[in-house]
Design a protein around this motif. Sequence first.
Motif, PDB file in Angstrom:
ATOM      1  N   UNK A  91      14.456 -40.105  -4.432  1.00 11.22           N
ATOM      2  CA  UNK A  91      14.461 -38.629  -4.514  1.00 11.22           C
ATOM      3  C   UNK A  91      14.203 -37.920  -3.093  1.00 11.22           C
ATOM      4  N   UNK A 132       7.755 -29.837  -8.928  1.00 14.92           N
ATOM      5  CA  UNK A 132       7.677 -30.177 -10.296  1.00 14.92           C
ATOM      6  C   UNK A 132       8.758 -31.028 -10.902  1.00 14.92           C
ATOM      7  N   UNK A 133       9.831 -30.220 -10.849  1.00 16.37           N
ATOM      8  CA  UNK A 133      10.906 -30.929 -11.376  1.00 16.37           C
ATOM      9  C   UNK A 133      11.264 -32.236 -10.878  1.00 16.37           C
ATOM     10  N   UNK A 134      11.449 -32.568  -9.760  1.00 15.79           N
ATOM     11  CA  UNK A 134      11.689 -33.680  -9.333  1.00 15.79           C
ATOM     12  C   UNK A 134      10.682 -34.914  -9.452  1.00 15.79           C
ATOM     13  N   UNK A 137       8.829 -34.846 -12.117  1.00 17.19           N
ATOM     14  CA  UNK A 137       9.055 -35.160 -13.588  1.00 17.19           C
ATOM     15  C   UNK A 137      10.253 -36.230 -13.616  1.00 17.19           C
ATOM     16  N   UNK A 138      10.901 -35.908 -12.913  1.00 16.29           N
ATOM     17  CA  UNK A 138      12.113 -37.010 -12.721  1.00 16.29           C
ATOM     18  C   UNK A 138      11.669 -38.308 -12.271  1.00 16.29           C
ATOM     19  N   UNK A 149       9.489 -40.213 -14.963  1.00 16.48           N
ATOM     20  CA  UNK A 149      10.204 -40.762 -15.957  1.00 16.48           C
ATOM     21  C   UNK A 149      10.842 -42.126 -15.835  1.00 16.48           C
TER      22      UNK A 149
END
Lengths: 401, 312, 291
Positions: free
Chosen positions: A223, A233-235, A237-238, A241
Amino acid sequence: MAEKRTLKRFASVFLASSLIVGALAACSGKEGTSTAGNTSGESSDVIKIGANLELSGSVASYGSSIGQGAELAVEEINAAGGIDGKKIELVKVDNKSDNAEATNAAVKLATQEKVVAMIAPATSGNVIATTQIANQYKIPTVTASGTAPNVTENEDGSINEFVFRTCFIDPFQGIVAANFATKELGAKNVAIYADNASDYAKGLAASFKEQIEANGGTVVAEEAYVADDTDFNSTLTRIKSANPDFIFIPGYYEEVGLIVKQARELGIEAPLMGADGWDSPTLVELAGSEALNNTFITNHYSSQDPDETIQGFVKAFEGKNNESPNAFHALGYDTVYFIKDAIERADSTDGEAIQKALAETKDLSLITGTFSVDEKHNPVKSATVLEYVDGEQKFNSKVNP
Amino acid sequence: MKKSKAFWVYIIFALVIYTIVQVMISGGTLDLYYQNILIQMCINIMLAVSLHIVIGITGQFSIGHAGFMAVGAYFSAIATMNLGLPFFVALIIGAVAAGFAGLLVGIPTLRLKGDYLAIATLGFAEIIRIVFLNIDYVGGAAGMVVTNMTTWTFAFVGVVLTIFVIANFTNSRHGRGAIAIREDEIAADAMGINTTYYKVVAFTIGAIFAGLAGGIYSHNFFIIQPTTFNFLKSFDILIYVVLGGLGSLSGSVIAAIFLTIVSAYLSNFPETRMIIYSLVLILVMLYRPTGLMGTKEITHLFKFGKKGGSKV
Amino acid sequence: MEWIQQLVNGISVGSIYALIALGYTMVYGIIKLINFAHGDVFMLGAFIGFFAITRWDVGFLPALIISMVLCAIIGVIIERVAYKRLRSATRIAALITAIGVSFLIEYTMIFFRGPGLETYPEVLPNTSIDVFGVSVSSKSILILIVTIILMILLQFIVHKTKIGKAMRAVSLDADAARLMGINVDNTISATFAIGSALAGAAGVIFGAYYTRIEPLMGVLPGLKAFIAAVLGGIGNIPGAMVGGLVLGVVETVVSAFGFSLWRDAAAFIILILILILKPSGLFGKNTREKV
């Protein structure tokens, strides 16, 4: 009638504007000769070193840091009698964090200030904008932190003769980090989260990826973020996972501090690793010492290193600037000593002599390590792997190239 | 007859200026530092004049001009560095590509007015920049290394061409249509002027010359990176036009020259440079909001004296 | 689970955009000026809060209030000194002045304290609350609550107070309002004061949430907040709030799909699409309420 008037108007607009250009050109020409006369007069008792740095604009913090480090070094050298009795004069020029302005600044230092040597900008792109000027005017140029390989080595394999650097090149640190991840931490599934706006971080990410795959690891997530982002946060979170057991985050402390903090808040427990761009006390403040546990960096030196010279530098720097030195400060400081050493060995302020001396540098001991210059004008020095334990950098291991 | 006379006067003066500077360069009076400032001056003049046609003549407020400059810079750099084409062909490719980008951006956005148009053009410029940032073929964030090919000759010819085309446009039927839109768009529309057409034409011409300036720029500074063309660059260009006077071609030229010198001079005072710069901007807007020249051309100043003599 | 987590992330980002967007939308509604300096007032707010917390040892709420008050004063000063003379000037002149003011604030700040960053101390309790595998930090909940309270307060001021009524009147027709005996200058100043106070609050919240503040931190959030304001229909207060949240969520979703590098581009594409397709914004009506 009307047509004629507009035509005439249009002709005279140009006439007037071109006159201005001409007049300016004329007066600037005169100015040029006069300043040239001045500088040659005073160049006998001082050694002028130019500093083409990012003092304003987007990466002003790096340029200013190098400038502060360099100033401290110049003060020390002058207080100790200068170079062969000649005082160093540091001529700082702002390149506004802009390629074009970096070229302008280099031209100015070369033709107007007639400097003996130059400290090149902090970021590789801006350094590249100055290399051709350095070669053309035969002014030895040293970048403190331009880590891209193509700063000193052109695409066709030729070397920029007058360009040197004090820092490692990107691939080296990436390889060190990858080997550390597989051998020391036993990482198999790694994630890379790189600063895409910096060629430094991209270079590190590329070499890390290559080495980790050669070591048999898999990159499960790759990323990127852009400098000045604040919300990761969004990346993250990716990435979470994808479940990596090691995350490599090449980038600068401004963002990394927040990334580490937000990663831990999201419950990412895997070890994190970065490079010299992390090195700053601000990182600890931003991330918090707890979040930084189980993170590692590769670095030139450690400001916690009990070594006398390093502690002397840290004290002197804190006394002058009211803050602890980061890697940029140390590299800026070292760059001046690197140039000084070459001028002393060359025993001359002639560009070609200094260039030769810089290229022949051997086992020069500075704050950021002891190094020799290789045929590609890169310093060969060992990297230190440090671990953060409760906000303190702890020496982990030393890796030789 | 008269038209050709004005044309030749223009050409002769351009040649005179060119020769003087060229002689000074060959004679060594102007070293690289001053040559570089002159080339930059030329680039800034081209950018200012190419934005002048959009803002000053057509009255469309665009603050995304750096985007077109980026298109020109990148396409011409690809042409020379990756495809090995000659420099002047590359400049044409860059200009055409930028013109095409101008057309693409202009058609949807020029329906907007005032602040909304401004913000939309700003948005497009940022999108163009982000696109270049994400294309590895042009180096992404690390940028593209470009060989230095720009000379004083190329830069000056670029300026001559830009001023020639845009001054001609202004005095043509198209230009008068554009000025009518600037003065009152609704009235212009009512008079039967195809406002969208004229706006798009002016916008595209502006983009073409911004692209040309971009090509000259990229081959002068060794490396281009997406960050160079951020919205601060657009504001720089905007400031030339506004400071010079909205609607004044010579004003834009003078402001571009003046600010290039100011910027070169103030590089000695890095910390205070931006403060002085912004203060000047605010003060000019507060006390002379039409800019230094207003809509007047520099020739208006001479006209009174000349009127009797030249009225042949 | 990942998607609910992403939604939570988006709302946290969006509530900060929303707070800044409120000031933009109010100022634009009343004098039709894109106040570029608004993002820099946000920056000043963050620094005022920082100094209040570190030098005077106050807590989060007092720092928030100090910052709001000082930012309100700064906003009024900016309006009185720079923008007031430009009421009758062209829109372009006003916009250029706003850009100038923005640069002036940024670089004066850099001149006095350098371009480096500052780290906010931990002023808020920070525990992650785990709800069905989604970790929500107590901070982001607190921030959302503060944002909503401030917005309700704003709605109250605009609709239930005398000054709010005056603001609505001036935004509808300044000349008519003047004829009705409303002091237009004071009303505009009040709008700037309220808008800047909200930006100041956003600054402190941003600092407490993200820890990192620096002199140029206002530029991008300022632009994004403007996009949020346009998205919600500029001049429309609930619109700005919703616009901010939507923008935050959209950006997060773009990142969540792995296109984090295109996130800013996505924001600008939204802006352009809205401007072209529905310039009055999501909540714009023919007779939209403007403040």
